[in-house]
Design an enzyme around this catalytic site. Structure first.
Site, PDB file in Angstrom:
ATOM      1  N   HIS A 558     -35.230   1.768  18.913  1.00  0.00           N
ATOM      2  CA  HIS A 558     -35.148   0.310  18.782  1.00  0.00           C
ATOM      3  C   HIS A 558     -33.771  -0.192  18.357  1.00  0.00           C
ATOM      4  O   HIS A 558     -33.680  -1.018  17.446  1.00  0.00           O
ATOM      5  CB  HIS A 558     -36.191  -0.177  17.759  1.00  0.00           C
ATOM      6  CG  HIS A 558     -37.602   0.133  18.136  1.00  0.00           C
ATOM      7  ND1 HIS A 558     -38.632   0.189  17.218  1.00  0.00           N
ATOM      8  CD2 HIS A 558     -38.178   0.400  19.331  1.00  0.00           C
ATOM      9  CE1 HIS A 558     -39.762   0.479  17.827  1.00  0.00           C
ATOM     10  NE2 HIS A 558     -39.515   0.620  19.115  1.00  0.00           N
TER      11      HIS A 558
HETATM   12  C1  LIG Z   1     -38.669   5.917  24.911  1.00  0.00           C
HETATM   13  C2  LIG Z   1     -38.814   4.526  24.387  1.00  0.00           C
HETATM   14  C3  LIG Z   1     -40.021   4.139  23.801  1.00  0.00           C
HETATM   15  C4  LIG Z   1     -40.160   2.846  23.297  1.00  0.00           C
HETATM   16  N1  LIG Z   1     -41.388   2.434  22.863  1.00  0.00           N
HETATM   17  C5  LIG Z   1     -41.583   1.134  22.553  1.00  0.00           C
HETATM   18  C6  LIG Z   1     -42.886   0.633  22.284  1.00  0.00           C
HETATM   19  O1  LIG Z   1     -43.888   1.339  22.362  1.00  0.00           O
HETATM   20  N2  LIG Z   1     -43.010  -0.682  21.961  1.00  0.00           N
HETATM   21  C7  LIG Z   1     -41.935  -1.495  21.851  1.00  0.00           C
HETATM   22  O2  LIG Z   1     -42.105  -2.664  21.490  1.00  0.00           O
HETATM   23  N3  LIG Z   1     -40.688  -1.055  22.123  1.00  0.00           N
HETATM   24  C8  LIG Z   1     -40.495   0.226  22.513  1.00  0.00           C
HETATM   25  N4  LIG Z   1     -39.252   0.656  22.857  1.00  0.00           N
HETATM   26  C9  LIG Z   1     -38.120  -0.279  22.745  1.00  0.00           C
HETATM   27  C10 LIG Z   1     -38.097  -1.352  23.826  1.00  0.00           C
HETATM   28  O3  LIG Z   1     -38.562  -0.844  25.043  1.00  0.00           O
HETATM   29  C11 LIG Z   1     -36.660  -1.874  23.962  1.00  0.00           C
HETATM   30  O4  LIG Z   1     -36.216  -2.359  22.716  1.00  0.00           O
HETATM   31  C12 LIG Z   1     -36.513  -3.020  24.948  1.00  0.00           C
HETATM   32  O5  LIG Z   1     -37.211  -2.742  26.129  1.00  0.00           O
HETATM   33  C13 LIG Z   1     -35.033  -3.237  25.244  1.00  0.00           C
HETATM   34  O6  LIG Z   1     -34.880  -4.286  26.163  1.00  0.00           O
HETATM   35  P1  LIG Z   1     -33.418  -4.772  26.620  1.00  0.00           P
HETATM   36  O7  LIG Z   1     -33.616  -5.803  27.650  1.00  0.00           O
HETATM   37  O8  LIG Z   1     -32.624  -5.107  25.413  1.00  0.00           O
HETATM   38  O9  LIG Z   1     -32.717  -3.480  27.248  1.00  0.00           O
HETATM   39  P2  LIG Z   1     -33.162  -2.550  28.459  1.00  0.00           P
HETATM   40  O10 LIG Z   1     -34.594  -2.690  28.755  1.00  0.00           O
HETATM   41  O11 LIG Z   1     -32.648  -1.203  28.112  1.00  0.00           O
HETATM   42  O12 LIG Z   1     -32.370  -3.121  29.708  1.00  0.00           O
HETATM   43  C14 LIG Z   1     -31.003  -2.896  29.943  1.00  0.00           C
HETATM   44  C15 LIG Z   1     -30.803  -2.705  31.432  1.00  0.00           C
HETATM   45  O13 LIG Z   1     -29.421  -2.802  31.738  1.00  0.00           O
HETATM   46  C16 LIG Z   1     -29.079  -1.787  32.655  1.00  0.00           C
HETATM   47  N5  LIG Z   1     -27.648  -1.497  32.519  1.00  0.00           N
HETATM   48  C17 LIG Z   1     -27.010  -0.942  31.467  1.00  0.00           C
HETATM   49  N6  LIG Z   1     -25.699  -0.825  31.720  1.00  0.00           N
HETATM   50  C18 LIG Z   1     -25.494  -1.321  32.956  1.00  0.00           C
HETATM   51  C19 LIG Z   1     -24.347  -1.468  33.779  1.00  0.00           C
HETATM   52  N7  LIG Z   1     -23.134  -1.073  33.375  1.00  0.00           N
HETATM   53  N8  LIG Z   1     -24.498  -2.017  35.009  1.00  0.00           N
HETATM   54  C20 LIG Z   1     -25.718  -2.428  35.439  1.00  0.00           C
HETATM   55  N9  LIG Z   1     -26.842  -2.296  34.704  1.00  0.00           N
HETATM   56  C21 LIG Z   1     -26.730  -1.757  33.469  1.00  0.00           C
HETATM   57  C22 LIG Z   1     -29.971  -0.627  32.256  1.00  0.00           C
HETATM   58  O14 LIG Z   1     -30.087   0.324  33.275  1.00  0.00           O
HETATM   59  C23 LIG Z   1     -31.266  -1.336  31.922  1.00  0.00           C
HETATM   60  O15 LIG Z   1     -32.088  -1.481  33.045  1.00  0.00           O
HETATM   61  C24 LIG Z   1     -39.066   1.941  23.356  1.00  0.00           C
HETATM   62  C25 LIG Z   1     -37.865   2.332  23.947  1.00  0.00           C
HETATM   63  C26 LIG Z   1     -37.733   3.606  24.466  1.00  0.00           C
HETATM   64  C27 LIG Z   1     -36.442   4.003  25.115  1.00  0.00           C
END
Ligand SMILES: Cc1cc2nc3c(=O)[nH]c(=O)nc-3n(C[C@H](O)[C@H](O)[C@H](O)COP(=O)(O)OP(=O)(O)OC[C@H]3O[C@@H](n4cnc5c(N)ncnc54)[C@H](O)[C@@H]3O)c2cc1C
Length: 632
Positions: A558
């Site tokens: 997280h």
């Molecule tokens: C294994 C795991 C288990 C988890 N379990 C839970 C859970 O049970 N419940 C919960 O609430 N949360 C959970 N989380 C946390 C939660 O999923 C994340 O905090 C949340 O999804 C993050 O969202 P975000 O939009 O910030 O980033 P992300 O969902 O990571 O999105 C970022 C996106 O940007 C893309 N990206 C990055 N760099 C580039 C680039 N240079 N060019 C183009 N694209 C790029 C990535 O590929 C990705 O698709 C978990 C996370 C993980 C990894």
């Protein structure tokens, strides 16, 4: 010769038949190879050289932003995602999600720098961080627990950090906008059934997970709706699972709108920087289209860079690790750090990459005498497959952490006085041999091999695990550039457990777990506790648990806060309407915007942030520049 003539013609017929058949086999093989090559060759739809909005990162929040912005048919939206489509069955089947970790196809496979105070049971004290690299981002890899956090978290963002428009009252409508609740008897004040993401309860919750809820109740921890009026208490975990399948953001937000003519989605598009013009305006995005998996830095350096112009706004939604990296590569960040990497500074923002906060957990496992998710019984495994194939039911639809509870402890009276928990206990009806339980498998590449000390002959596969979780770390880390190469992962230093209070909270978590497992709810299913033979301290003493925490605590995945919002320019990167300071036409919308961690898993907040952020763009913001505070 009477014998040789027919023999000769037979042989030549045979030869012709063999040649013809070989030609046919060769033809079919070539055709199949051609088709395979066609199917596996990455290709991209036609795209324009200018869009109104460009969203960088098609992850949890980014997809929501692109889907909401493109609701207006008069604007054009480009969504750029470094990973591919979320079509793998391991993404859909909830229990199989863990198999995607460490697959470079779906996971960025981030590793922290060696940790000084933690991770002592891991090789080189390096901790592994899976991050989703696929349409849907981490929502395709995560454990699907749906937890919004505490009312006090958001009120603190508004009151302490000056984030106008982000108090609990302000964000609740956006949680509800996203939520398609199917859990009966929840208050409509907090829940909605109309949103795109299905929230449900696993109908086949394991009896151990139910015992956890009962055990908590027995020692005075009330059952509660953890996303309702009072978060403190225990619950079966609400999950974003629909009909036994993971309801990730690609599935529930993007697929239905992918055919919009004003929305272009490019996968395998690795963004290298945001383009900033002489007026300090974000006027485009540079990226590289990646033709195949596993390219070296030397190979990616040779790929041509594509630049697409942007007439309204660029929105960076690349997550807490990559958003600060992309900003720094674009010349937005601490000036001296950028210049060391040979990057021209457009906006000197010292807080880019700073303020990194993450949840940590460690494990206490017991054996049990009833089937759990780790069962080795062939009959049960076959039954499990059939249950899922013919009804989307059974253990394969489990999200692992089937129940959870939230608590305040004496370590953080400051949080207790506001009703904000500092401790969460995840409960999983699963365990595997080894002193560090399931974490050993999860970190299998890093874990120091202690199998020699474990009495495997005593092992039974079935078990359950308590995972005390630190919710509000006082240890704060940072993300910095390793180099100016956009394909080189950044340096991640969470500085886990630097502050002793973080260890104390986790010790309290283990003591509470011991109380819960001693309750009569566990009497019939409680086996012996998995020992830690490398722990030199008296079992259950504070020193024993501190050893466990410092050796085996790992990320709960997280990370947040690395481009945080706030009204004070000295301690924030973004204004509360998520605009990057010093650059126009540029916002950040993902978990990196949080000033502090929420009290619980961060997926639901990421979704709320996507909804809230898109609304700020479409409908404007309640925040006024005159609200800015010079110092907190
Ligand atoms: C294994 C795991 C288990 C988890 N379990 C839970 C859970 O049970 N419940 C919960 O609430 N949360 C959970 N989380 C946390 C939660 O999923 C994340 O905090 C949340 O999804 C993050 O969202 P975000 O939009 O910030 O980033 P992300 O969902 O990571 O999105 C970022 C996106 O940007 C893309 N990206 C990055 N760099 C580039 C680039 N240079 N060019 C183009 N694209 C790029 C990535 O590929 C990705 O698709 C978990 C996370 C993980 C990894």
């Amino acid at each position: 010769n009477i014998w040789f003539a027919p023999m000769g013609s037979f042989l030549s017929t045979l030869k012709r038949a063999i040649v013809n058949r070989s030609k046919r086999i060769l033809g079919v093989t070539l055709l199949l190879l051609g088709l395979y090559r066609y199917w596996t060759t990455r290709r991209w739809p036609k795209f324009a050289n200018q869009y109104d909005y460009i969203v960088v990162g098609g992850g949890t929040s980014g997809i929501i932003v692109a889907a909401r912005l493109s609701e207006n048919p008069n604007v054009s939206v480009l969504l750029l995602e470094a990973g591919g489509e979320a079509s793998d069955f391991r993404i859909s089947v909830p229990f199989l999600g863990a198999l995607l970790q460490r697959t470079t196809q779906y996971d960025w496979c981030i590793e922290t720098v060696p940790q000084k105070y933690s991770s002592k049971g891991l090789k080189n004290q390096v901790s592994f961080w899976p991050r989703g690299k696929v349409l849907g981002g981490c929502s395709c890899l995560n454990n699907m627990a749906y937890v919004r956090g505490n009312r006090g978290d958001f009120d603190e963002w508004a009151d302490k950090f000056g984030c106008t428009g982000w108090s609990f009252r302000d964000v609740l409508p956006f949680f509800k906008k996203a939520e398609g609740n199917t859990i009966p008897n929840l208050s409509p004040e907090f829940h909605s059934s109309d949103g795109p993401m299905t929230i449900s309860i696993n109908e086949d919750t394991n009896p151990c997970s139910i015992a956890f809820v009962k055990g908590c109740e027995e020692i005075g921890i009330p059952k509660t709706d953890i996303n309702g009026s009072n978060q403190l208490g225990v619950s079966i975990t609400p999950v974003n699972v629909e009909g036994g399948q993971r309801d990730h953001t690609d599935r529930c937000y993007l697929r239905a709108v992918r055919s919009r003519t004003n929305l272009t989605v490019l996968t395998y598009a690795h963004v290298t920087r945001v383009c900033i013009d002489g007026n300090k305006r974000a006027n485009g995005v540079a990226f590289k289209l990646i033709p195949s998996e596993g390219m070296s830095l030397a190979q990616t350096a040779k790929l041509p860079e594509v630049v697409v112009k942007c007439s309204r706004e660029v929105i960076v939604s690349a997550g807490s690790v990559h958003t600060p990296q992309i900003l720094m590569l674009s010349g937005i960040g601490p000036r001296s750090h950028l210049e060391k990497s040979g990057i021209r500074c457009h906006s000197d923002l010292p807080m880019v990459g700073q303020n990194l906060q993450d949840h940590l957990f460690a494990v206490m496992s017991h054996n049990t005498n009833i089937p759990t998710l780790g069962t080795q019984s062939v009959v049960l495994l076959v039954k499990t497959v059939f249950q899922y194939l013919f009804g989307r039911r059974g253990p394969l639809q489990s999200n692992f952490v089937e129940s959870m509870s939230f608590h305040t402890t004496d370590v953080r009276p400051d949080l207790r006085s506001r009703g904000v928990p500092d401790l969460q206990i995840h409960f999983a009806p699963l365990s595997i041999p080894g002193p560090v339980g399931m974490l050993e498998t999860r970190n299998n590449v890093n874990a120091i091999d202690n199998s020699a000390t474990f009495p495997y002959e005593k092992w039974v596969a079935d078990g359950f695990s308590f995972l005390p979780t630190l919710l509000h770390p006082k240890s704060i880390g940072e993300i910095t550039l390793k180099s100016g190469d956009p394909f080189e992962p950044p340096l991640v230093n969470p500085r886990y457990l630097e502050h002793p209070d973080d260890v104390r909270t986790l010790i309290e978590g283990f003591k509470l777990s011991e109380k819960i497992v001693a309750s009569s709810a566990f009497d019939k299913i409680r086996g012996w506790r998995r020992p830690d033979h490398l722990n030199p301290h008296k079992e259950s003493s504070d020193e024993y648990w501190e050893h466990t925490v410092r050796h085996h605590a790992v990320t709960v995945y997280h990370p947040v806060g690395t481009c945080s919002m706030g009204s004070d320019p000295e301690i924030s990167v973004l204004t509360p309407d998520l605009k990057v300071r010093g650059i126009s036409g540029l916002r950040v919308i993902d978990c990196s915007i949080m000033p502090t961690l929420t009290s619980g898993n961060t997926h639901a907040p990421a979704i709320m942030i996507g909804e809230r952020g898109a609304d700020l763009i479409v409908n404007g913001s309640p925040y006024k520049a005159s609200d800015a505070k010079s110092k907190l």
